[in-house]
Scaffold this motif. Sequence first.
Motif, PDB file in Angstrom:
ATOM      1  N   VAL A 167      11.666 -15.843  12.824  1.00  6.66           N
ATOM      2  CA  VAL A 167      11.323 -14.443  12.610  1.00  6.66           C
ATOM      3  C   VAL A 167      10.450 -14.374  11.363  1.00  6.66           C
ATOM      4  O   VAL A 167      10.867 -14.826  10.289  1.00  6.66           O
ATOM      5  CB  VAL A 167      12.593 -13.581  12.450  1.00  6.66           C
ATOM      6  N   PHE A 168       9.253 -13.820  11.500  1.00  2.00           N
ATOM      7  CA  PHE A 168       8.286 -13.760  10.403  1.00  2.00           C
ATOM      8  C   PHE A 168       8.160 -12.331   9.872  1.00  2.00           C
ATOM      9  O   PHE A 168       8.317 -11.363  10.609  1.00  2.00           O
ATOM     10  CB  PHE A 168       6.898 -14.205  10.896  1.00  2.00           C
ATOM     11  N   ARG A 169       7.841 -12.215   8.572  1.00  5.41           N
ATOM     12  CA  ARG A 169       7.532 -10.931   7.935  1.00  5.41           C
ATOM     13  C   ARG A 169       6.467 -11.178   6.887  1.00  5.41           C
ATOM     14  O   ARG A 169       6.460 -12.203   6.215  1.00  5.41           O
ATOM     15  CB  ARG A 169       8.756 -10.340   7.232  1.00  5.41           C
ATOM     16  N   ALA A 170       5.586 -10.188   6.713  1.00  3.15           N
ATOM     17  CA  ALA A 170       4.572 -10.264   5.665  1.00  3.15           C
ATOM     18  C   ALA A 170       4.188  -8.850   5.260  1.00  3.15           C
ATOM     19  O   ALA A 170       4.193  -7.930   6.078  1.00  3.15           O
ATOM     20  CB  ALA A 170       3.340 -11.025   6.152  1.00  3.15           C
ATOM     21  N   GLY A 171       3.865  -8.688   4.009  1.00  2.00           N
ATOM     22  CA  GLY A 171       3.434  -7.389   3.511  1.00  2.00           C
ATOM     23  C   GLY A 171       2.500  -7.573   2.338  1.00  2.00           C
ATOM     24  O   GLY A 171       2.526  -8.604   1.655  1.00  2.00           O
ATOM     25  N   ALA A 172       1.649  -6.579   2.105  1.00  2.02           N
ATOM     26  CA  ALA A 172       0.717  -6.637   0.989  1.00  2.02           C
ATOM     27  C   ALA A 172       0.474  -5.234   0.448  1.00  2.02           C
ATOM     28  O   ALA A 172       0.471  -4.261   1.209  1.00  2.02           O
ATOM     29  CB  ALA A 172      -0.607  -7.253   1.435  1.00  2.02           C
ATOM     30  N   ASN A 173       0.299  -5.145  -0.856  1.00  2.09           N
ATOM     31  CA  ASN A 173      -0.081  -3.908  -1.541  1.00  2.09           C
ATOM     32  C   ASN A 173      -1.321  -4.191  -2.359  1.00  2.09           C
ATOM     33  O   ASN A 173      -1.425  -5.254  -2.990  1.00  2.09           O
ATOM     34  CB  ASN A 173       1.034  -3.436  -2.485  1.00  2.09           C
ATOM     35  N   TYR A 174      -2.244  -3.237  -2.363  1.00  2.82           N
ATOM     36  CA  TYR A 174      -3.478  -3.430  -3.113  1.00  2.82           C
ATOM     37  C   TYR A 174      -3.863  -2.105  -3.769  1.00  2.82           C
ATOM     38  O   TYR A 174      -3.928  -1.067  -3.099  1.00  2.82           O
ATOM     39  CB  TYR A 174      -4.592  -3.899  -2.169  1.00  2.82           C
ATOM     40  N   GLN A 175      -4.094  -2.139  -5.074  1.00  5.92           N
ATOM     41  CA  GLN A 175      -4.527  -0.948  -5.789  1.00  5.92           C
ATOM     42  C   GLN A 175      -6.041  -0.839  -5.645  1.00  5.92           C
ATOM     43  O   GLN A 175      -6.784  -1.671  -6.164  1.00  5.92           O
ATOM     44  CB  GLN A 175      -4.132  -1.025  -7.262  1.00  5.92           C
ATOM     45  N   ILE A 176      -6.513   0.196  -4.927  1.00  3.22           N
ATOM     46  CA  ILE A 176      -7.949   0.323  -4.678  1.00  3.22           C
ATOM     47  C   ILE A 176      -8.635   1.253  -5.676  1.00  3.22           C
ATOM     48  O   ILE A 176      -9.857   1.237  -5.783  1.00  3.22           O
ATOM     49  CB  ILE A 176      -8.242   0.770  -3.226  1.00  3.22           C
ATOM     50  N   ALA A 177      -7.874   2.065  -6.400  1.00  4.83           N
ATOM     51  CA  ALA A 177      -8.396   2.934  -7.459  1.00  4.83           C
ATOM     52  C   ALA A 177      -7.211   3.361  -8.320  1.00  4.83           C
ATOM     53  O   ALA A 177      -6.065   2.997  -8.025  1.00  4.83           O
ATOM     54  CB  ALA A 177      -9.104   4.139  -6.864  1.00  4.83           C
ATOM     55  N   GLU A 178      -7.480   4.134  -9.372  1.00  2.00           N
ATOM     56  CA  GLU A 178      -6.391   4.586 -10.229  1.00  2.00           C
ATOM     57  C   GLU A 178      -5.435   5.469  -9.424  1.00  2.00           C
ATOM     58  O   GLU A 178      -5.852   6.453  -8.807  1.00  2.00           O
ATOM     59  CB  GLU A 178      -6.942   5.379 -11.421  1.00  2.00           C
ATOM     60  N   LEU A 219       4.128  -3.152  12.985  1.00  2.00           N
ATOM     61  CA  LEU A 219       2.940  -3.104  12.140  1.00  2.00           C
ATOM     62  C   LEU A 219       2.906  -1.753  11.441  1.00  2.00           C
ATOM     63  O   LEU A 219       3.247  -0.735  12.048  1.00  2.00           O
ATOM     64  CB  LEU A 219       1.666  -3.256  12.969  1.00  2.00           C
ATOM     65  N   GLU A 220       2.476  -1.735  10.170  1.00  2.00           N
ATOM     66  CA  GLU A 220       2.318  -0.479   9.442  1.00  2.00           C
ATOM     67  C   GLU A 220       1.171  -0.619   8.456  1.00  2.00           C
ATOM     68  O   GLU A 220       1.020  -1.658   7.807  1.00  2.00           O
ATOM     69  CB  GLU A 220       3.586  -0.104   8.682  1.00  2.00           C
ATOM     70  N   VAL A 221       0.368   0.440   8.347  1.00  3.08           N
ATOM     71  CA  VAL A 221      -0.692   0.527   7.346  1.00  3.08           C
ATOM     72  C   VAL A 221      -0.529   1.876   6.665  1.00  3.08           C
ATOM     73  O   VAL A 221      -0.337   2.901   7.353  1.00  3.08           O
ATOM     74  CB  VAL A 221      -2.097   0.419   7.976  1.00  3.08           C
ATOM     75  N   GLY A 222      -0.564   1.894   5.324  1.00  2.00           N
ATOM     76  CA  GLY A 222      -0.358   3.143   4.609  1.00  2.00           C
ATOM     77  C   GLY A 222      -1.248   3.275   3.396  1.00  2.00           C
ATOM     78  O   GLY A 222      -1.774   2.286   2.865  1.00  2.00           O
ATOM     79  N   LEU A 223      -1.409   4.519   2.954  1.00  2.00           N
ATOM     80  CA  LEU A 223      -2.189   4.839   1.764  1.00  2.00           C
ATOM     81  C   LEU A 223      -1.372   5.804   0.921  1.00  2.00           C
ATOM     82  O   LEU A 223      -0.878   6.820   1.441  1.00  2.00           O
ATOM     83  CB  LEU A 223      -3.521   5.487   2.158  1.00  2.00           C
ATOM     84  N   LYS A 224      -1.196   5.490  -0.360  1.00  2.00           N
ATOM     85  CA  LYS A 224      -0.450   6.341  -1.278  1.00  2.00           C
ATOM     86  C   LYS A 224      -1.396   6.777  -2.393  1.00  2.00           C
ATOM     87  O   LYS A 224      -2.040   5.943  -3.028  1.00  2.00           O
ATOM     88  CB  LYS A 224       0.743   5.591  -1.874  1.00  2.00           C
ATOM     89  N   GLN A 225      -1.473   8.099  -2.610  1.00  2.00           N
ATOM     90  CA  GLN A 225      -2.367   8.650  -3.620  1.00  2.00           C
ATOM     91  C   GLN A 225      -1.564   9.430  -4.653  1.00  2.00           C
ATOM     92  O   GLN A 225      -0.844  10.362  -4.305  1.00  2.00           O
ATOM     93  CB  GLN A 225      -3.395   9.593  -2.967  1.00  2.00           C
ATOM     94  N   GLY A 226      -1.686   9.039  -5.923  1.00  2.45           N
ATOM     95  CA  GLY A 226      -1.065   9.787  -7.005  1.00  2.45           C
ATOM     96  C   GLY A 226      -1.831  11.074  -7.246  1.00  2.45           C
ATOM     97  O   GLY A 226      -3.042  11.156  -7.023  1.00  2.45           O
ATOM     98  N   MET A 227      -1.125  12.111  -7.702  1.00  2.00           N
ATOM     99  CA  MET A 227      -1.780  13.395  -7.937  1.00  2.00           C
ATOM    100  C   MET A 227      -1.094  14.170  -9.044  1.00  2.00           C
ATOM    101  O   MET A 227       0.101  13.997  -9.297  1.00  2.00           O
ATOM    102  CB  MET A 227      -1.803  14.209  -6.632  1.00  2.00           C
TER     103      MET A 227
END
Length: 165
Positions: free
Chosen positions: A19-30, A75-83
Amino acid sequence: MGVRYEHFAINNKSEGKPVFRAGANYQIAEETYLRASMGQGYRFPTIAEKFIRTGLGDLQVYPNVDLKPESSTSLEVGLKQGMKIGPFMGYLDFAIFQQKYYDFIEFSFGTWAESEGMDNLFGLGFRSLNTGDSQVSGAEVSLMGQAKWGANNEHSLDLLVGYTY
């Protein structure tokens, strides 16, 4: 990333798979983050689902010795924006996802035994079945954060709202 091997044995039958799992987070801007994950799942039927007949009064739960393990991929793809809007500081999060199941196991109601009249509720009861392949796809949006106000920020409001489609 991670991997594990799941192995199960009941009586003379055994089965296993990685059973495989992988995840990644990347900061694309402030205060802007992109994330993605993928994984697999594996569920072997329980001893009760395969071999035990039990009941609640006349209502019976029947075993299914032919029940196969279920597996899944997600599968999941997400975007989190601080405000920050006035006194409110928080995050707006958006994600899309998909999960596929193979040999899905579902607890089902039906006729699983010969009718003995009311003694066994005419053979009606519950049983776990492999219902085939299925898929869940969707999107989710959520807003979370906190607003503080007052002379010394003595008042606050915590917020967590979301919607999943």
